[in-house]
Design an enzyme around this catalytic site. Structure first.
Site, PDB file in Angstrom:
ATOM      1  N   HIS A  44      70.027 -19.380  23.310  1.00  0.00           N
ATOM      2  CA  HIS A  44      68.897 -18.263  22.703  1.00  0.00           C
ATOM      3  C   HIS A  44      67.872 -19.159  22.267  1.00  0.00           C
ATOM      4  CE1 HIS A  44      71.596 -14.458  22.355  1.00  0.00           C
ATOM      5  NE2 HIS A  44      71.666 -14.961  23.708  1.00  0.00           N
ATOM      6  N   TYR A 101      64.291 -15.078  23.025  1.00  0.00           N
ATOM      7  CA  TYR A 101      64.815 -15.350  21.666  1.00  0.00           C
ATOM      8  C   TYR A 101      64.049 -16.340  20.788  1.00  0.00           C
ATOM      9  CZ  TYR A 101      68.908 -12.211  22.367  1.00  0.00           C
ATOM     10  OH  TYR A 101      69.719 -11.352  22.494  1.00  0.00           O
ATOM     11  N   ASN A 105      79.408 -13.807  20.748  1.00  0.00           N
ATOM     12  CA  ASN A 105      78.002 -14.438  20.071  1.00  0.00           C
ATOM     13  C   ASN A 105      78.502 -14.823  18.658  1.00  0.00           C
ATOM     14  OD1 ASN A 105      75.641 -14.581  21.478  1.00  0.00           O
ATOM     15  ND2 ASN A 105      75.613 -12.195  21.787  1.00  0.00           N
ATOM     16  N   ARG A 112      77.431  -5.698  12.020  1.00  0.00           N
ATOM     17  CA  ARG A 112      75.879  -6.309  12.473  1.00  0.00           C
ATOM     18  C   ARG A 112      74.832  -5.675  11.498  1.00  0.00           C
ATOM     19  NH1 ARG A 112      74.275  -5.416  18.629  1.00  0.00           N
ATOM     20  NH2 ARG A 112      72.098  -6.350  18.676  1.00  0.00           N
ATOM     21  N   CYS A 148      75.853 -17.138  28.756  1.00  0.00           N
ATOM     22  CA  CYS A 148      75.047 -16.180  28.116  1.00  0.00           C
ATOM     23  C   CYS A 148      74.249 -15.330  29.445  1.00  0.00           C
ATOM     24  CB  CYS A 148      74.156 -16.848  27.259  1.00  0.00           C
ATOM     25  SG  CYS A 148      72.685 -15.791  26.670  1.00  0.00           S
ATOM     26  N   ASP A 149      73.980 -14.165  29.516  1.00  0.00           N
ATOM     27  CA  ASP A 149      73.306 -13.635  30.403  1.00  0.00           C
ATOM     28  C   ASP A 149      71.901 -13.597  30.298  1.00  0.00           C
ATOM     29  OD1 ASP A 149      73.189 -11.866  28.422  1.00  0.00           O
ATOM     30  OD2 ASP A 149      73.711 -10.198  29.750  1.00  0.00           O
TER      31      ASP A 149
HETATM   32  C1  G6P Z   1      71.324 -10.417  25.622  1.00  0.00           C
HETATM   33  C2  G6P Z   1      71.976 -11.530  25.260  1.00  0.00           C
HETATM   34  C3  G6P Z   1      73.321 -11.392  24.144  1.00  0.00           C
HETATM   35  C4  G6P Z   1      73.282 -10.132  23.576  1.00  0.00           C
HETATM   36  C5  G6P Z   1      72.547  -8.794  23.971  1.00  0.00           C
HETATM   37  C6  G6P Z   1      72.351  -7.921  22.979  1.00  0.00           C
HETATM   38  O1  G6P Z   1      72.204  -9.794  26.630  1.00  0.00           O
HETATM   39  O2  G6P Z   1      72.074 -12.639  25.932  1.00  0.00           O
HETATM   40  O3  G6P Z   1      73.831 -12.352  23.760  1.00  0.00           O
HETATM   41  O4  G6P Z   1      74.329  -9.788  22.897  1.00  0.00           O
HETATM   42  O5  G6P Z   1      71.498  -9.146  24.559  1.00  0.00           O
HETATM   43  O6  G6P Z   1      72.308  -6.683  23.282  1.00  0.00           O
HETATM   44  P1  G6P Z   1      72.489  -5.401  22.079  1.00  0.00           P
HETATM   45  O7  G6P Z   1      72.000  -4.303  22.972  1.00  0.00           O
HETATM   46  O8  G6P Z   1      73.925  -5.454  21.615  1.00  0.00           O
HETATM   47  O9  G6P Z   1      71.493  -5.511  21.096  1.00  0.00           O
HETATM   48 MN    MN Z   2      73.256 -14.205  24.943  1.00  0.00          MN
END
Ligand code: G6P
Ligand code: MN
Length: 441
Positions: A198, A264, A146, A92, A168-169
């Site tokens: 998103h 997003y 994702n 990533r 998705c949360d």
């Molecule tokens: C939210 C989104 C997820 C994403 C996460 C990223 O929960 O809905 O899709 O993976 O944020 O979190 P991070 O701490 O990994 O950047």
């Molecule tokens: Mn998400």
């Protein structure tokens, strides 16, 4: 006999919150067996041993185990909670850096960071679903993996009949923040939302009396009374990235006040502003590796070494509760309302019926039945059409290995300003992802 739940990607840093909710709510879920499955033997061992100890010492009757053997894990499964990350956060961060160096958004689900992640994840997830069809065809898969937008397009295209729900949360997290702004319980509100994962908007926020609170929220934002919303999410409250994100979301609403935006959308509509927070030396992926990853695996090691989890605990948050709420709704056929990703099939009347969209749905034992949204306005529709075309071509590229298709997908991503940049970033990402992407010809 109770249900067997499998965490696919059980060694993930996103697992602990779900594991805690499963422990707390095991009885109401009729959960008797829990398997952490992962292809990363070290991570799944750490979280697996931790969880075995933690469940046992807190008096849980659930039988916990961990494995890297997919056949053993999936046989007899009733529910699979899936969140995998081929290449881990390391990959990533590599993607983020390539993008940022070329002056474009590197975010892991939006922009070309998302494109690259999709090319890593699509083949892996489709293989897993094939295994599910073979070993536990009646099981439900609840997918958090994702980039959900693109991945869900691939999943529903390849397996239209499979028992998969892509979720998705983010919507529920933002809804929690809206509810607390109005001093309401989220369960008393009925929110109307449409878009792609998103990439969506809230059109109504009805309270328990049927009054729409969106006009009030708009007035408070446009008049400058508020410039952010308080997060309901314990895990992200103190995190500068999320503090910035929630402020940017409200600022976006101020400038496009028709509907309340998913946070997003900042990466597309105000990417210049979003990029001000980007640093090539320390990306979001780096931050997660230095923070959450380190913390979690170190805690597992400490507990395993001590031989007891008695002075350790996991935290149950929105992310864990949301997926478990959905499993509960399927098990008990509650037909409660959730936001899910499913084929449109007319929910948005003026949008491609075969495209996957993110909309509210009633969830019960038959799965999710989407709620009718009606026609959407030209501005949102235009943005969604382009984004959907990008998503579809990304899936095509992943499945066919066509370089030309990949290039066309890239050009449809709104974060890409021109051919020179698009092709350069694509080529650099391909080079950096040789071990994960399908071969492009
Ligand atoms: C939210 C989104 C997820 C994403 C996460 C990223 O929960 O809905 O899709 O993976 O944020 O979190 P991070 O701490 O990994 O950047
Ligand atoms: Mn998400």
């Amino acid at each position: 006999m109770g249900y067997k739940f499998v965490m696919v990607g059980g060694g993930s840093t996103q697992s602990p919150g779900i594991l805690e909710v499963l422990r707390q709510r095991a009885e109401e879920l009729n959960l008797s067996e829990l398997v952490l499955y992962d292809n990363d033997s070290e991570r799944v061992r750490l979280l697996g041993q931790y969880t075995e100890m933690y469940y046992r010492e807190t008096g849980s009757k659930v039988q916990v185990s961990y494995t890297t053997d997919i056949d053993a894990a999936f046989t007899g499964a009733d529910f699979l909670f899936m969140q995998i990350r081929p290449g881990l956060n390391k990959q990533r961060a590599i993607d983020e850096k390539i993008c940022i160096q070329n002056g474009v958004i590197g975010q892991e689900t939006c922009g070309l960071g998302g494109f690259s992640f999709a090319l890593r994840v699509i083949p892996a997830v489709l293989d897993i679903i094939r295994k599910v069809k073979e070993l536990c065809p009646n099981a439900w898969i609840l997918n958090y993996t994702n980039p959900e937008a693109i991945l869900s397009e691939a999943i529903y295209r390849e397996f239209p009949e499979a028992r998969v729900l892509c979720i998705c949360d983010m919507p529920i997290s933002i809804e929690g923040a809206i509810a607390s702004y109005f001093n309401k319980e989220l369960r008393d509100l009925t929110l109307s939302y449409f878009g792609l994962n998103h990439f969506g908007w809230w059109t109504h926020i009805y309270d328990e009396n049927g009054q729409d609170l969106l006009p009030q929220l708009r007035e408070d934002v446009v008049s400058g009374k508020i410039d952010t919303l308080l997060q309901s999410n314990e895990e992200t409250k103190e995190d500068q990235y999320w503090i910035n994100t929630y402020r940017q979301m409200v600022s976006l609403f101020k400038r496009f006040p028709d509907y309340f935006p998913n946070c997003y959308l900042q990466y597309y509509l105000t990417c210049d502003e979003a990029m001000k927070h980007d640093s090539v030396d320390f990306t979001r992926g780096d931050y997660v590796m230095q923070g959450r990853e380190k913390r979690i695996y170190e805690e597992c090691r400490r507990v395993i070494q001590a031989g007891t989890a008695k002075d350790s605990s996991l935290h149950a948050g929105v992310h864990g509760n949301y997926i478990v709420d959905i499993a509960y709704a399927i098990i008990h056929n509650t037909r409660e309302r959730f936001t899910v990703n499913k084929k449109n099939h007319g929910a948005i009347s003026n949008f491609d019926p075969e495209a996957v969209v993110e909309v509210p749905a009633y969830v019960g034992s038959m799965g999710a039945e989407t709620i009718n949204i009606g026609a959407i306005p030209t501005f949102q529709k235009g943005l969604m059409e382009m984004q959907k075309a990008y998503e579809k071509l990304t899936v095509d590229a992943a499945l066919t290995g066509s370089y030309q298709t990949a290039l066309e997908a890239v050009m449809l991503n709104k974060t890409i300003p021109n051919y020179t940049v698009g092709k350069k970033v694509l080529d650099e990402l391909y080079e950096a992802n040789r071990a994960y992407w399908p071969e492009l010809r």
